[in-house]
Write an enzyme that holds these catalytic residues in place. Structure first.
Site, PDB file in Angstrom:
ATOM      1  N   TYR A   1     120.277 -20.120   6.817  1.00 18.77           N
ATOM      2  CA  TYR A   1     120.803 -19.813   5.488  1.00 18.77           C
ATOM      3  C   TYR A   1     122.070 -20.627   5.219  1.00 18.77           C
ATOM      4  CZ  TYR A   1     117.720 -15.742   5.995  1.00 18.77           C
ATOM      5  OH  TYR A   1     116.644 -14.916   6.205  1.00 18.77           O
TER       6      TYR A   1
ATOM      7  N   HIS B   1     112.688 -16.893  14.084  1.00 16.19           N
ATOM      8  CA  HIS B   1     112.637 -17.124  12.643  1.00 16.19           C
ATOM      9  C   HIS B   1     111.446 -17.998  12.259  1.00 16.19           C
ATOM     10  CE1 HIS B   1     115.344 -18.001   8.874  1.00 16.19           C
ATOM     11  NE2 HIS B   1     114.213 -17.379   8.568  1.00 16.19           N
TER      12      HIS B   1
END
Length: 400
Positions: free
Chosen positions: A77, A149
């Site tokens: 992010y 992830h």
């Protein structure tokens, strides 16, 4: 808006957790690519930046006032920006050991850089380096959960197992308290959970974070059997004692008035259906995002729904919705339908019935033909097909 109470809690792995978690991808320009001018960079990021000041204020409000106890971030992010901002905010709070123990901080490994060739690294060494870097950025002595992830993008299943080995080491070192898994295709998550369970002769995963599979257009988390077993993903995880969290209750912008960003992977048909659902809500004088959030929070089986919020005002709006779930007796409200009847106004009930009508509602056709969600494995295949000199992985099980 009347004076707001703290967000109510449910239980996650024998620990109270707020029913709304703070999705920290918002603390970067990451998911707002249309507005990203490239001015924010983790190497040059300043605490004096106007956006950063607002993000830190939002995190402080979420924890101190709204009572949010779970924060979910990732190195991906903002390519580090989100973790750094969350770390600055946590450092400012000067948490006691007891108060830190009331929070759950989650981050991830495996997905990192903007460059497609360098974006994914599921190797053991990269996993160790990433966890150590996250500890430093987050100003934490430990991380509550580190998650693999988007493993559907991994070049091979062997690399995902190498990531898991790295997280096993991190857990033994006390760097993280639990190991998690997150990605879009539920069948791939199930595939990894099953193969790792057989390989290590035990279940190494404590929790799974799913996204966009429990909302107004897609309830496959609970209602659709996995390809290889006659159980839903949630039922499988419950049997394995793996906690399930849900993210993206607004389906990454699909279930909002303004609609999704240009890069959203949903089909044109699904985007159109969501626009029609938003119009139905508008005709009832309602905001579809509020209806969607209420729907997501109403499942008593999900301890926490993670929602991206980038300002104090957005947290307050979510807090206001969550307050409607205060003082619900879990012994009486053990199904979503019962909870919704308790929290919906009459106008909201009528609107909800119209949006979710299985015959004439906006999603009826998509539910019949299976196009109510997008193909996560195909998204991974398309990514590698565009990457220069990259082979296309073919190990993933597809959702049916």
């Amino acid at each position: 808006m009347s004076e707001l109470e703290k967000i109510p809690t449910r239980e996650l792995l024998s620990k109270p957790v707020s029913i709304i978690g703070l999705g920290c991808s918002s603390f970067s320009a990451f998911f707002d690519k249309d507005a990203d001018d490239g001015s924010l960079n983790v190497e040059t990021l300043s605490r004096d930046n106007e956006k950063v000041i607002g993000w830190i204020e939002t995190i402080h409000y979420a924890i101190n006032v709204a009572g949010i106890t779970l924060l979910d971030t990732a190195p991906w992010y903002g390519h580090g920006i989100s973790e750094v901002v969350v770390g600055w905010a946590l450092h400012d709070l000067r948490l006691t050991e007891q108060r830190r123990g009331m929070l759950q901080i989650q981050t991830k490994v495996g997905r990192y850089a903007a460059d497609p060739i360098k974006q994914f690294d599921f190797s053991y060494d990269a996993t160790i380096r990433s966890v150590q870097r996250s500890l430093e950025r987050l100003h934490c002595s430990y991380i509550d959960c580190v998650q693999i992830h988007d493993p559907e993008f991994a070049p091979s299943l062997a690399q995902v197992m190498a990531t898991l080995e790295g997280l096993r080491f991190a857990k033994r070192q006390g760097w993280c308290l639990s190991i998690g898994l997150t990605g879009y295709p539920l069948a791939v998550q199930h595939q990894i959970l099953e193969i790792s369970r057989k390989r290590f002769n035990c279940n190494l995963f404590d929790r799974s974070l799913t996204y966009s599979h429990y909302n107004l257009h897609d309830t496959s988390l609970f209602l659709h059997p996995l390809p290889s077993i006659e159980k839903s993903f949630f039922e499988y995880c419950a049997a394995q004692k793996i906690a399930v969290l849900a993210a993206a209750p607004l389906s990454m912008g699909l279930l909002t008035k303004q609609g999704p960003p240009r890069w959203h992977p949903a089909s044109a048909e699904l985007k159109k259906a969501c626009r029609e659902a938003a119009k139905i809500c508008d005709s009832h004088g309602l905001d579809i995002s509020i209806l969607a959030l209420m729907f997501a929070l109403a499942s008593p089986q999900l301890p926490c729904t993670i929602l991206g919020m980038k300002s104090v005002e957005e947290v307050k709006l979510a807090q206001n919705v969550a307050n409607r779930f205060q003082n619900i007796d879990p012994s009486l409200m053990f199904t979503q339908d019962r909870v919704l009847k308790h929290v919906f106004t009459e106008k909201e009930k009528l609107c909800f019935i119209a949006v979710r009508d299985p015959i004439s509602g906006p999603f009826a056709t998509l539910w019949n033909n299976g196009d109510f969600r997008w193909d996560g494995v195909q998204s991974a295949t398309a990514f590698w097909a565009q990457a220069e000199n990259a082979s296309i992985p073919d190990w993933q099980t597809k959702d049916r």
